[in-house]
Design an enzyme around this catalytic site. Structure first.
Site, PDB file in Angstrom:
ATOM      1  N   GLY A  94       0.774  -1.107   0.134  1.00 20.03           N
ATOM      2  CA  GLY A  94       0.088  -0.033   0.050  1.00 20.03           C
ATOM      3  C   GLY A  94       0.854   1.264   0.054  1.00 20.03           C
ATOM      4  N   SER A  95       0.370   2.401   0.694  1.00 19.86           N
ATOM      5  CA  SER A  95       1.053   3.565   0.555  1.00 19.86           C
ATOM      6  C   SER A  95       2.303   3.821   1.019  1.00 19.86           C
ATOM      7  CB  SER A  95      -0.024   4.618   1.090  1.00 19.86           C
ATOM      8  OG  SER A  95      -1.309   4.892   0.409  1.00 19.86           O
ATOM      9  N   THR A  96       2.741   2.928   1.983  1.00 20.41           N
ATOM     10  CA  THR A  96       4.054   3.266   2.415  1.00 20.41           C
ATOM     11  C   THR A  96       5.202   2.890   1.368  1.00 20.41           C
ATOM     12  OG1 THR A  96       4.159   0.521   2.884  1.00 20.41           O
ATOM     13  CG2 THR A  96       3.718   2.253   4.704  1.00 20.41           C
ATOM     14  N   PHE A  97       4.605   2.316   0.077  1.00 13.95           N
ATOM     15  CA  PHE A  97       5.537   2.023  -1.172  1.00 13.95           C
ATOM     16  C   PHE A  97       5.795   3.421  -1.693  1.00 13.95           C
ATOM     17  CE2 PHE A  97       6.696   0.148  -5.127  1.00 13.95           C
ATOM     18  CZ  PHE A  97       7.855  -0.725  -4.803  1.00 13.95           C
ATOM     19  N   LYS A  98       4.869   4.260  -1.417  1.00 15.98           N
ATOM     20  CA  LYS A  98       4.910   5.696  -2.257  1.00 15.98           C
ATOM     21  C   LYS A  98       6.314   6.229  -1.765  1.00 15.98           C
ATOM     22  CE  LYS A  98       0.100   6.724  -2.190  1.00 15.98           C
ATOM     23  NZ  LYS A  98      -1.236   7.237  -1.493  1.00 15.98           N
TER      24      LYS A  98
END
Length: 559
Positions: free
Chosen positions: A272-276
């Protein structure tokens, strides 16, 4: 003539008849935490066995051993009456009970010294440490990974016997002392491990989640200070389930394997958004992004034939990239990954080790699952930008983010520090591979500043700790199938932001009720840093009340 031609063979056979050998088990090497605290040691026990040819009163032997050792009489009888050189009755018998049986002077009953593995903290770091079998050989975890180091060399007791196999009275025994195994000093800090397990259990119970995982690692060198995957299990009783099952339920190997499994290492998930963090780093390295670049979010982005939503249905409107990462705005990241392109994006993933295993010193590490580069279209690329449509392990994410915040060095996460001998002298310092990654120091500095903004003013606000500079990123990733409405809430954070000494990831699997990462995961890391940063000697900076800035909290999710 025979003695001249085959003397060695007949001498060997004669010795086999005239001597009996009993093994003395070597104590297994101790496993220590980084401060010298024993986390896996040995407990002295006894092994009870019988020698058929020496038994004079079999009925008494059967009765005594059955009663004292709590073994079915038929089982004991079968072994006592078996014509063999030696039959093992029971291992891991307490010293007290062993001495009681020895003092009864039962002919043919042997009571030998032995050792069994003992874990003084019971459940602490169970899915890291692992356990041994009845033969003291490692089965899972560090116990099996470092088995050759920890295993000692058994000794023996040799006694003379007559032609009937009876030990000769008054004949001297030949004793070869066992050699203890070497010790393993690990990166684990018992105090930090204990604390994060307590925090993880609090969250597990409060949110009635499937599991809660927390990893605390030094991003500069890959040393893992603590890893919790709760619920843990009792290392001293590893074949007992850590949850209640209906009476009469058979405990299967599949159930045990599921209990022993370390999600952080053995399983993959959509981050999810941690991969941003990775997507933004790729864009800065490609030179296609500036912090103050302008974007517009209407609440979605049309990509091919797909309408991909932002978590804020009405959209964020006009925003800079700095605001976009603080808002965790999906359309912003879809836009920047399109600028990067598939080839350069995949190059970044490769440089950050996401196509390979981390090399952590635990068995059973899983590998990542990505589309083949040639199969990545605009929709796949857009969803990958915010952490969907591929899977990695939590530790792979930790390693990649560590490289982003440490100036571009790809370190190997690990638990082993060094090996010591029986006198605690260091005989081997364990080394791990480190590589230069694709991330430049310039990009690293930009990302650290942006991620500190996420915590001070954005979705990670609940991880803020007064007096400490903390950077991080929230995520609320929807599990497959998307229609299940099940989530993994997470937060990855580091401190101090300007020169990180600690990197922490928390995953909450299928929490009930509120499931946003910024709401339920970020504050846990804040609490952890509130407690462990002073313990690690990280000084708190002085700030005045009038320096406080009012911030707006945005919830972060992924669709």
């Amino acid at each position: 003539m025979l003695m001249l031609v085959a003397s060695e063979e007949y001498n060997r056979k004669a010795i086999e008849v005239q001597e009996r050998n009993r093994s003395i088990k070597a104590p297994r090497g101790v496993i220590y935490d980084r401060n010298g605290v024993v986390i896996a040691g040995n407990e002295a026990v006894c092994t009870i066995s019988v020698i058929h040819s020496q038994i004079k009163d079999p009925e008494t032997v059967i009765k005594v051993l059955s009663d004292k050792l709590d073994i079915d009489e038929a089982t004991v009888r079968k072994k006592v009456e078996k014509i063999s050189s030696r039959e093992n009755i029971k291992s891991n018998v307490s010293i007290e009970l062993g001495n009681e049986i020895r003092n009864m002077n039962l002919a043919g009953v042997m009571v030998d010294e032995d050792y069994k593995r003992y874990y003084p903290y019971s459940t602490l770091a169970s899915k890291v440490i692992g356990f041994t079998g009845s033969d003291n050989q490692g089965i899972i975890g560090l116990e099996v990974k470092y088995d050759e180091i920890l295993m000692g060399k058994n000794g023996s007791i040799d006694t003379l016997t007559d032609a009937a196999g009876r030990e000769v009275e008054d004949a001297a025994e030949t004793r070869t002392e066992p050699i203890p195994g070497n010790n393993l000093v690990t990166t684990i800090d018992v105090n930090i491990q204990t604390y994060i397990e307590q925090k993880a259990m609090e969250v597990l119970k409060a949110k009635n989640a499937n599991r809660v995982c927390i990893i605390v690692m030094n991003p500069q060198n890959g040393e893992i200070l603590a890893l919790a995957d709760v619920p843990e299990y009792d290392l001293n009783n590893p074949f007992r389930l850590n949850y209640e099952v209906p009476e009469g339920t058979e405990v299967t190997l599949d159930m045990l394997n599921a209990m022993w499994r370390n999600f952080c290492i053995n399983d993959t998930y959509e981050p999810g958004s941690t991969f941003k963090i990775i997507t933004a780093s790729a864009a800065f390295e490609k030179g296609v992004l500036n912090v103050e670049d302008s974007f517009y979010c209407p609440g979605y982005r049309l990509v091919g034939d797909r309408r991909i939503k932002c978590h804020k249905v009405i959209g964020h409107g006009s925003e800079t990239f700095r605001e976009g990462i603080m808002n965790s705005c999906n359309p912003v990241f879809m836009d920047i990954v399109a600028r990067v392109g598939v080839a350069d994006f995949y190059n970044t993933l490769e440089q950050l080790g996401l196509f390979e295993k981390t090399g952590v010193d635990l068995p059973g590490e899983a590998g990542s699952i990505f589309h083949l580069e040639e199969n990545v279209g605009e929709v796949e690329l857009a969803t990958m930008a915010f952490g969907q449509s591929f899977q990695i392990t939590p530790l792979q994410l930790m390693r990649a983010v560590a490289a982003v915040v440490n100036g571009g060095r790809l370190v190997t996460p690990h638990f082993g520090l060094y090996v010591t001998d029986n006198n605690n002298n260091i005989i081997d310092k364990l080394d791990y591979q480190e590589e230069e990654s694709y991330i430049s120091e310039e990009t690293s500095e930009i990302m650290k500043t942006l991620l500190e903004d996420v915590v001070s003013e954005g979705t990670g606000k609940n991880a803020y700790v007064e007096g400490y500079s903390i950077g991080g990123k929230t995520a609320t990733s929807e599990k497959l199938p998307r229609s299940s409405n099940k989530y993994i809430s997470s937060f990855i954070g580091f401190a101090p932001a300007e020169n990180p000494e600690v990197l922490t990831l928390i995953l909450i699997d299928e929490p009930e009720g509120v499931y946003y990462g910024g709401t339920i995961a970020a504050p846990v890391v804040g609490d952890i840093y509130e407690n462990i940063l002073p313990y690690l000697g990280v000084d708190r900076s002085e700030t005045s009340e009038d320096e406080d800035v009012e911030t707006t909290y945005f919830q972060d999710t992924v669709f």
